[in-house]
Design a protein around this motif. Structure first.
Motif, PDB file in Angstrom:
ATOM      1  N   THR A 237       4.906 -73.723  48.284  1.00  0.00           N
ATOM      2  CA  THR A 237       5.761 -72.532  48.246  1.00  0.00           C
ATOM      3  C   THR A 237       7.128 -72.942  47.717  1.00  0.00           C
ATOM      4  O   THR A 237       7.769 -73.851  48.251  1.00  0.00           O
ATOM      5  N   ARG A 238       7.573 -72.278  46.654  1.00  0.00           N
ATOM      6  CA  ARG A 238       8.829 -72.654  46.008  1.00  0.00           C
ATOM      7  C   ARG A 238       9.704 -71.415  45.831  1.00  0.00           C
ATOM      8  O   ARG A 238       9.216 -70.367  45.431  1.00  0.00           O
ATOM      9  N   PHE A 239      10.998 -71.595  46.118  1.00  0.00           N
ATOM     10  CA  PHE A 239      11.957 -70.503  45.969  1.00  0.00           C
ATOM     11  C   PHE A 239      13.153 -71.028  45.191  1.00  0.00           C
ATOM     12  O   PHE A 239      13.659 -72.125  45.471  1.00  0.00           O
ATOM     13  N   ALA A 240      13.617 -70.265  44.187  1.00  0.00           N
ATOM     14  CA  ALA A 240      14.747 -70.728  43.378  1.00  0.00           C
ATOM     15  C   ALA A 240      15.637 -69.562  42.984  1.00  0.00           C
ATOM     16  O   ALA A 240      15.146 -68.474  42.650  1.00  0.00           O
ATOM     17  N   THR A 241      16.939 -69.787  43.032  1.00  0.00           N
ATOM     18  CA  THR A 241      17.923 -68.830  42.539  1.00  0.00           C
ATOM     19  C   THR A 241      18.281 -69.187  41.105  1.00  0.00           C
ATOM     20  O   THR A 241      17.819 -70.200  40.565  1.00  0.00           O
ATOM     21  N   LYS A 242      19.144 -68.382  40.474  1.00  0.00           N
ATOM     22  CA  LYS A 242      19.523 -68.648  39.086  1.00  0.00           C
ATOM     23  C   LYS A 242      20.315 -69.942  38.951  1.00  0.00           C
ATOM     24  O   LYS A 242      20.445 -70.490  37.852  1.00  0.00           O
ATOM     25  N   LYS A 243      20.871 -70.434  40.066  1.00  0.00           N
ATOM     26  CA  LYS A 243      21.636 -71.677  40.015  1.00  0.00           C
ATOM     27  C   LYS A 243      20.731 -72.899  39.875  1.00  0.00           C
ATOM     28  O   LYS A 243      21.200 -74.001  39.596  1.00  0.00           O
ATOM     29  N   HIS A 244      19.435 -72.711  40.107  1.00  0.00           N
ATOM     30  CA  HIS A 244      18.483 -73.792  40.012  1.00  0.00           C
ATOM     31  C   HIS A 244      17.433 -73.459  38.949  1.00  0.00           C
ATOM     32  O   HIS A 244      17.375 -72.332  38.450  1.00  0.00           O
ATOM     33  N   ARG A 245      16.628 -74.449  38.619  1.00  0.00           N
ATOM     34  CA  ARG A 245      15.588 -74.210  37.621  1.00  0.00           C
ATOM     35  C   ARG A 245      14.485 -73.345  38.222  1.00  0.00           C
ATOM     36  O   ARG A 245      13.872 -73.713  39.218  1.00  0.00           O
ATOM     37  N   GLN A 246      14.259 -72.212  37.590  1.00  0.00           N
ATOM     38  CA  GLN A 246      13.207 -71.291  38.045  1.00  0.00           C
ATOM     39  C   GLN A 246      11.981 -71.482  37.157  1.00  0.00           C
ATOM     40  O   GLN A 246      12.076 -71.452  35.935  1.00  0.00           O
ATOM     41  N   GLU A 247      10.831 -71.665  37.786  1.00  0.00           N
ATOM     42  CA  GLU A 247       9.597 -71.904  37.049  1.00  0.00           C
ATOM     43  C   GLU A 247       8.522 -70.907  37.444  1.00  0.00           C
ATOM     44  O   GLU A 247       8.443 -70.495  38.610  1.00  0.00           O
ATOM     45  N   VAL A 248       7.724 -70.538  36.463  1.00  0.00           N
ATOM     46  CA  VAL A 248       6.548 -69.691  36.692  1.00  0.00           C
ATOM     47  C   VAL A 248       5.403 -70.293  35.890  1.00  0.00           C
ATOM     48  O   VAL A 248       5.522 -70.445  34.665  1.00  0.00           O
ATOM     49  N   THR A 249       4.330 -70.634  36.550  1.00  0.00           N
ATOM     50  CA  THR A 249       3.180 -71.321  35.948  1.00  0.00           C
ATOM     51  C   THR A 249       3.628 -72.447  35.013  1.00  0.00           C
ATOM     52  O   THR A 249       3.156 -72.580  33.881  1.00  0.00           O
ATOM     53  N   GLY A 250       4.589 -73.257  35.494  1.00  0.00           N
ATOM     54  CA  GLY A 250       5.022 -74.443  34.770  1.00  0.00           C
ATOM     55  C   GLY A 250       6.026 -74.202  33.671  1.00  0.00           C
ATOM     56  O   GLY A 250       6.447 -75.153  32.993  1.00  0.00           O
ATOM     57  N   LEU A 251       6.453 -72.953  33.457  1.00  0.00           N
ATOM     58  CA  LEU A 251       7.422 -72.625  32.409  1.00  0.00           C
ATOM     59  C   LEU A 251       8.756 -72.225  33.022  1.00  0.00           C
ATOM     60  O   LEU A 251       8.798 -71.590  34.078  1.00  0.00           O
ATOM     61  N   VAL A 252       9.836 -72.598  32.365  1.00  0.00           N
ATOM     62  CA  VAL A 252      11.181 -72.274  32.832  1.00  0.00           C
ATOM     63  C   VAL A 252      11.513 -70.844  32.430  1.00  0.00           C
ATOM     64  O   VAL A 252      11.290 -70.440  31.278  1.00  0.00           O
ATOM     65  N   VAL A 253      12.071 -70.045  33.366  1.00  0.00           N
ATOM     66  CA  VAL A 253      12.305 -68.618  33.110  1.00  0.00           C
ATOM     67  C   VAL A 253      13.744 -68.185  33.404  1.00  0.00           C
ATOM     68  O   VAL A 253      14.018 -66.991  33.473  1.00  0.00           O
ATOM     69  N   ASN A 254      14.668 -69.120  33.540  1.00  0.00           N
ATOM     70  CA  ASN A 254      16.039 -68.742  33.909  1.00  0.00           C
ATOM     71  C   ASN A 254      16.648 -67.750  32.920  1.00  0.00           C
ATOM     72  O   ASN A 254      17.202 -66.721  33.326  1.00  0.00           O
ATOM     73  N   LYS A 255      16.583 -68.051  31.616  1.00  0.00           N
ATOM     74  CA  LYS A 255      17.159 -67.177  30.593  1.00  0.00           C
ATOM     75  C   LYS A 255      16.097 -66.645  29.629  1.00  0.00           C
ATOM     76  O   LYS A 255      16.181 -65.516  29.168  1.00  0.00           O
ATOM     77  N   PHE A 256      15.148 -67.476  29.311  1.00  0.00           N
ATOM     78  CA  PHE A 256      14.020 -67.086  28.466  1.00  0.00           C
ATOM     79  C   PHE A 256      12.876 -68.031  28.795  1.00  0.00           C
ATOM     80  O   PHE A 256      13.066 -69.050  29.461  1.00  0.00           O
ATOM     81  N   VAL A 257      11.680 -67.693  28.333  1.00  0.00           N
ATOM     82  CA  VAL A 257      10.525 -68.543  28.630  1.00  0.00           C
ATOM     83  C   VAL A 257      10.605 -69.808  27.786  1.00  0.00           C
ATOM     84  O   VAL A 257      10.737 -69.759  26.566  1.00  0.00           O
ATOM     85  N   ASN A 258      10.510 -70.943  28.455  1.00  0.00           N
ATOM     86  CA  ASN A 258      10.680 -72.218  27.757  1.00  0.00           C
ATOM     87  C   ASN A 258       9.858 -73.296  28.449  1.00  0.00           C
ATOM     88  O   ASN A 258       9.516 -73.179  29.628  1.00  0.00           O
ATOM     89  N   VAL A 259       9.528 -74.347  27.706  1.00  0.00           N
ATOM     90  CA  VAL A 259       8.904 -75.521  28.317  1.00  0.00           C
ATOM     91  C   VAL A 259      10.004 -76.388  28.927  1.00  0.00           C
ATOM     92  O   VAL A 259      11.173 -76.283  28.560  1.00  0.00           O
ATOM     93  N   LYS A 260       9.633 -77.270  29.826  1.00  0.00           N
ATOM     94  CA  LYS A 260      10.611 -78.162  30.449  1.00  0.00           C
ATOM     95  C   LYS A 260      11.119 -79.173  29.423  1.00  0.00           C
ATOM     96  O   LYS A 260      10.395 -79.596  28.529  1.00  0.00           O
ATOM     97  N   ARG A 261      12.379 -79.566  29.572  1.00  0.00           N
ATOM     98  CA  ARG A 261      12.934 -80.572  28.663  1.00  0.00           C
ATOM     99  C   ARG A 261      12.174 -81.880  28.748  1.00  0.00           C
ATOM    100  O   ARG A 261      12.005 -82.585  27.747  1.00  0.00           O
ATOM    101  N   THR A 262      11.734 -82.226  29.954  1.00  0.00           N
ATOM    102  CA  THR A 262      10.996 -83.485  30.123  1.00  0.00           C
ATOM    103  C   THR A 262       9.699 -83.468  29.328  1.00  0.00           C
ATOM    104  O   THR A 262       9.235 -84.511  28.858  1.00  0.00           O
ATOM    105  N   TYR A 263       9.106 -82.292  29.176  1.00  0.00           N
ATOM    106  CA  TYR A 263       7.862 -82.168  28.421  1.00  0.00           C
ATOM    107  C   TYR A 263       8.101 -82.476  26.944  1.00  0.00           C
ATOM    108  O   TYR A 263       7.354 -83.237  26.322  1.00  0.00           O
ATOM    109  N   VAL A 264       9.167 -81.905  26.379  1.00  0.00           N
ATOM    110  CA  VAL A 264       9.498 -82.160  24.975  1.00  0.00           C
ATOM    111  C   VAL A 264       9.867 -83.631  24.782  1.00  0.00           C
ATOM    112  O   VAL A 264       9.457 -84.263  23.793  1.00  0.00           O
TER     113      VAL A 264
END
Length: 570
Positions: A237-264
């Motif tokens: 169970t994970r909870f995140a505000t905009k101040k932290h990295r928000q993820e949905v099914t492994g994708l970052v969703v804070n501002k737009f859908v993106n892969v993690k920097r570590t992945y790139v």
């Protein structure tokens, strides 16, 4: 219609023998797979690494069971009532569409269900097939459950498990969706991954509360999940505000859908190693450090390349194939191996002086170009000319992808030349989207147009594809080896045998259409040899003016070019 006819036939099944016929096998073969083989002969168990780390236990069926399950899964996908909140194993949905609905939210909550597939037992699956919308009798429902289950559970690795889990979760989805809507919270589910998001402050207590920096789920949520036969993995169970990295099914969703920097960064590191040390040393180092896939040393270079291509393709899927980062990665791996199957969206409209046509399929452009060459040779349509988009190997293009081009391209700068996207008439929903009223085209702005293939005068049905512009006799022209395209109305729907040559037959699943469907595969002669010509080969023979196809006159294609001529004058 084709899909509705297939569904009706499936739902009328009353015996195991008719079920076997529908699924494309003899009853003896079905009985052998279900009742003669041991569990160890039916499935293979192994582990693969998760993207997030750790192991995932996979139970994969043998080829015989898998074939049956694939055919069953295809019809179940047609029957499943699509839900906007469900993004896993659903048409035109993905982890990206799941993440998109939670972008730029103040709070994102993720819940993971324990042992998702194994939680769905034989009794639940059998009960599902006995209830609406199936309503099968005991014999058929039991046989279907036996096809889908392994050791009394849904196996993770069977083609049928994902779509069956969606049917089983309908009540769960309805209850969580109803609760979320009442609280103005967004809910979605991708398999066992449940997400809630909201901009409301404070967080509704019916979802959960924060106590001592820990997020505690509400009893409402817990009760709904458990009453549907599942349990929550509290450790995930994970909870995140905009101040932290928000993820949905492994994708970052804070501002737009993106892969993690570590992945790139990891992908760049794999490319660096290949460029600097060669693929063999890079592969040895990679699998020595990340040995979760247990690749055989015999194929270690190919395994390394395939993994890298998959990761770059994944970045392209998420960020877009016109994305700067993706294009850079694409260029680097193409230098290392030009044959890898990746593609980018080239901006031809900026490089050429002619309007460009995007076809729905990889061969549509060949038919259009051959027709235009024919008309120009005969002094027609001399006032129009086009460049035709040729898709690279590995690039997926269908009506959904083509629609995305129509939707996204006008948002860029005004194009000097028109961009024309030509759609087959396969999908009613998309047909409506690409037309403006009664017109067979639509102006999306900024010189971008969609064109729906008009129904040629010699056809009286709706589901037109590009090959239907030829006469039936032209469609049936054979190549030098005797292979050709077939029409579904050439076969007996009850037996699958050809109406005039009973030594030729086809799987009856190809014959559910109520119009002459083009068949380009799995038409067998008595000795089991496939006699069908592929659509690609058919298009190449026409474009290259093969002697057997030289007399085609393309008269029905005039309907398309009349429409294109109108658009070019707007």
């Amino acid at each position: 219609m084709e899909e509705s006819s297939a569904i009706e036939s499936f739902l009328k099944i009353t015996s195991k023998k008719s079920l076997a016929i529908y699924l494309g096998v003899k009853y003896k073969s079905l009985a052998y797979q279900l009742y003669k083989l041991t569990d160890s002969d039916k499935y293979v168990e192994f582990e693969i690494g998760k993207r997030s780390g750790g192991k995932r236990h996979i139970i994969a069926p043998n080829s015989g069971i898998k074939f049956i399950q694939k055919n069953l899964a295809n019809i179940l996908l047609q029957i499943y009532p699509e839900k906007k909140c469900v993004h896993g194993y659903s048409k035109d949905k993905s982890i990206k569409t799941n993440a998109c609905v939670h972008v730029n939210r103040k709070h994102v909550l993720n819940i993971d269900l324990n042992d998702f597939f194994p939680s769905i037992n034989f009794g639940r699956v059998r009960g599902m097939f006995k209830s609406h919308p199936f309503n099968f009798n005991d014999e058929v429902a039991t046989a279907l459950a036996q096809i889908c289950c392994y050791k009394g559970r849904l196996p993770q690795g069977a083609p049928t498990s994902p779509i069956i889990s969606n049917f089983i979760c309908r009540r769960l989805d309805n209850q969580l969706l109803m609760l979320s809507k009442s609280l103005k919270v967004t809910y979605s589910r991708y398999a066992d991954d449940i997400t809630f998001s909201t901009n409301i402050l404070p967080i509704p207590a019916q979802i959960g509360t924060i106590i001592n920096n820990n997020y505690l789920l509400s009893q409402d949520i817990i009760n709904i999940v458990e009453s549907n036969g599942f349990s929550i993995n509290e450790n995930k169970t994970r909870f995140a505000t905009k101040k932290h990295r928000q993820e949905v099914t492994g994708l970052v969703v804070n501002k737009f859908v993106n892969v993690k920097r570590t992945y790139v960064r990891h992908v760049r590191a794999m490319l660096n190693a290949w460029e600097k040390y060669g693929i063999s040393e890079a592969a040895v180092e990679h699998f020595g450090k990340y040995n979760y896939k247990n690749k055989s040393s015999q194929y270690i270079e190919l395994a390394f390349q395939n993994e890298l291509v998959g990761k770059i393709g994944y970045i392209g899927m998420i960020r877009g194939k016109d994305d700067f980062i993706y294009k850079k990665l694409y260029q680097r791996i193409k230098v290392l191996n030009p044959d890898v199957k990746l593609s980018v969206i080239q901006k031809e409209s900026e490089l050429i002086d002619l309007p460009i046509i995007f076809g729905e399929g990889k061969t549509d452009w060949k038919h259009l170009k051959a027709a235009l060459d024919y008309f120009h040779l005969n002094g027609k349509y001399l006032d129009i000319n086009f460049t035709f988009k040729m898709y690279e190997d590995g690039m997926q293009m269908n009506n959904s992808e083509l629609l995305k081009i129509c939707q996204s391209t006008p948002k860029t700068n005004l194009h000097k030349n028109k961009i024309l996207c030509v759609f087959d008439r396969d999908t009613n929903e998309i047909n409506k989207s690409v037309c403006d009223g009664n017109l067979n085209y639509k102006n999306w702005g900024n010189n971008v147009y969609s064109i729906l293939l008009p129904i040629p005068k010699h056809r009286v049905f709706e589901k037109i594809c590009i090959e239907h512009y030829y006469n039936d006799d032209e469609i049936k022209i054979c190549n030098e080896k005797g292979y050709r395209l077939f029409l579904s109305n050439e076969f007996n729907k009850d037996t699958g045998k050809h109406e005039t040559d009973d030594l030729i037959y086809v799987n009856r699943n190809y014959l559910n259409a109520d119009y002459p469907r083009i068949i380009d595969d799995k038409v067998f002669s008595g000795d089991g040899v496939n006699k069908a010509l592929s659509k690609k080969a058919f298009a190449d023979l026409i474009l290259n003016k093969n002697p057997a196809f030289a007399k085609i006159q393309f008269e029905h294609f005039a309907d398309i070019f009349d429409l294109l001529q109108i658009i070019m004058k707007t």
